[in-house]
Design an enzyme around this catalytic site. Structure first.
Site, short mmCIF file in Angstrom:
data_model
loop_
_atom_site.label_atom_id
_atom_site.label_comp_id
_atom_site.label_asym_id
_atom_site.label_seq_id
_atom_site.Cartn_x
_atom_site.Cartn_y
_atom_site.Cartn_z
N GLU A 141 1.39 6.06 6.92
CA GLU A 141 0.87 7.11 6.03
C GLU A 141 0.49 8.39 6.77
OE1 GLU A 141 -2.79 6.16 3.98
OE2 GLU A 141 -3.31 4.60 5.42
N ASP A 191 0.87 -1.18 0.00
CA ASP A 191 0.00 0.00 0.00
C ASP A 191 0.90 1.22 0.00
OD1 ASP A 191 -1.91 1.95 0.44
OD2 ASP A 191 -2.66 1.10 2.33
N HIS A 206 -1.64 1.59 9.19
CA HIS A 206 -2.36 0.40 9.64
C HIS A 206 -1.56 -0.86 9.36
CE1 HIS A 206 -3.49 0.13 5.31
NE2 HIS A 206 -3.55 1.45 5.43
#
Length: 286
Positions: free
Chosen positions: A179, A87, A147
């Protein structure tokens, strides 16, 4: 890690196609197609979030939105290979007026990675993010954060906060998407009304034949990972997609990801990578 290899190749294409005048649908389509072309699958729909929108905007069928010459845009995309997820996200400031904000998010990410290692509390990581952003005159978005990742689970339960909070202690082998979000606004987001992204959370028997067919497809193709309504266009008409999705959401089978907007309409920048926690630091997989 195969997903990391795919993501690295896709990143260059993502940067190349993100430019003023480009349609959101074309950007998302290019990135999502490139993921597949390079041997991966999309872990979630490409998020193209501009200005005060922080996250969860992906274009819908027929979306005519284009990037403007003064937009600040966040491109957030995910790759998975057999459920192993990468991600990552980057921000581009086309107008040149929010360069310092982008720098703050990038610096916060660098400072977070510098303190992360096995045995460190996420509170200390959040403090590093917060300090990097506030010292540059901006605010971290306190109700967003990084996360933990597990196979086929994008949000696996643990958080890397954007502020100094949390009690989880990093363990060797943990995989996290880190992030930071920085803003010129109040430092919080709230849900908007637009929603194109959903994920399966509670599969069960359904009555309507169309809903049953779509549910079986989601289970097979996406499992618990988020998907876009437009990804169902080969199966159903636009009106049928809306009906089926609403039916599955109403029954608690699907979770919806509404667009997230800064509560004071502040500009938002985001910077994100995926890492593995090691004994003496982290390994950046992006």
């Amino acid at each position: 890690m195969d997903a990391a290899r795919v993501a690295a190749g896709v990143r260059a294409i993502a940067e190349e196609c993100t430019k003023p005048g480009a349609k959101f649908l074309d950007i998302a389509g290019t990135i999502e197609s490139e993921v597949v072309k390079q041997g991966g699958k999309n872990a979630f729909p490409v998020n193209i979030s501009i200005n005060d929108t922080a996250a969860h905007y992906t274009p819908c069928i027929g979306d005519e939105t284009v990037l403007g010459e003064k937009d600040i845009v966040k491109i957030d995309f995910g790759v998975h290979v057999e459920g192993c997820i990468i991600d990552q996200a980057f921000t581009v400031d086309f107008g040149g007026e929010n360069g310092k904000l982008v720098e703050a998010a990038d610096a916060a990410l660098a400072d977070a990675l510098a303190v992360m290692k096995a045995g460190v509390s996420v509170k200390d990581v959040g403090a590093a993010i917060q300090n990097a952003i506030t010292s540059r005159g901006f605010k971290p978005i306190e109700n967003l954060g990084g996360h933990s990742l597990e196979p086929y689970i994008l949000h696996a339960g643990e958080e890397i906060p954007n502020t100094a909070k949390g009690s989880y202690v990093l363990q060797e082998g943990d995989v996290f998407a880190v992030e930071p979000f920085a803003t010129t606004g109040a430092g919080r987001v709230d849900e908007g009304t637009y929603c194109e992204i959903h994920s399966l959370v509670n599969p069960k028997t359904v009555r309507l034949p169309q809903s049953r067919r779509v549910l079986e497809y989601i289970l097979e193709e996406y499992k618990t990972l988020p998907f876009a309504e437009r990804w169902l266009a080969d199966m159903l008409s636009t009106s049928s997609i809306e009906m089926v999705v609403n039916d599955l959401v109403r029954q608690g089978i699907l979770h919806s990801y509404n667009v997230l907007k800064e509560i004071n309409n502040g500009m938002v920048a985001q910077s994100e990578v995926t890492v593995i926690v090691e004994k003496d630091g982290v390994k950046n997989l992006c």
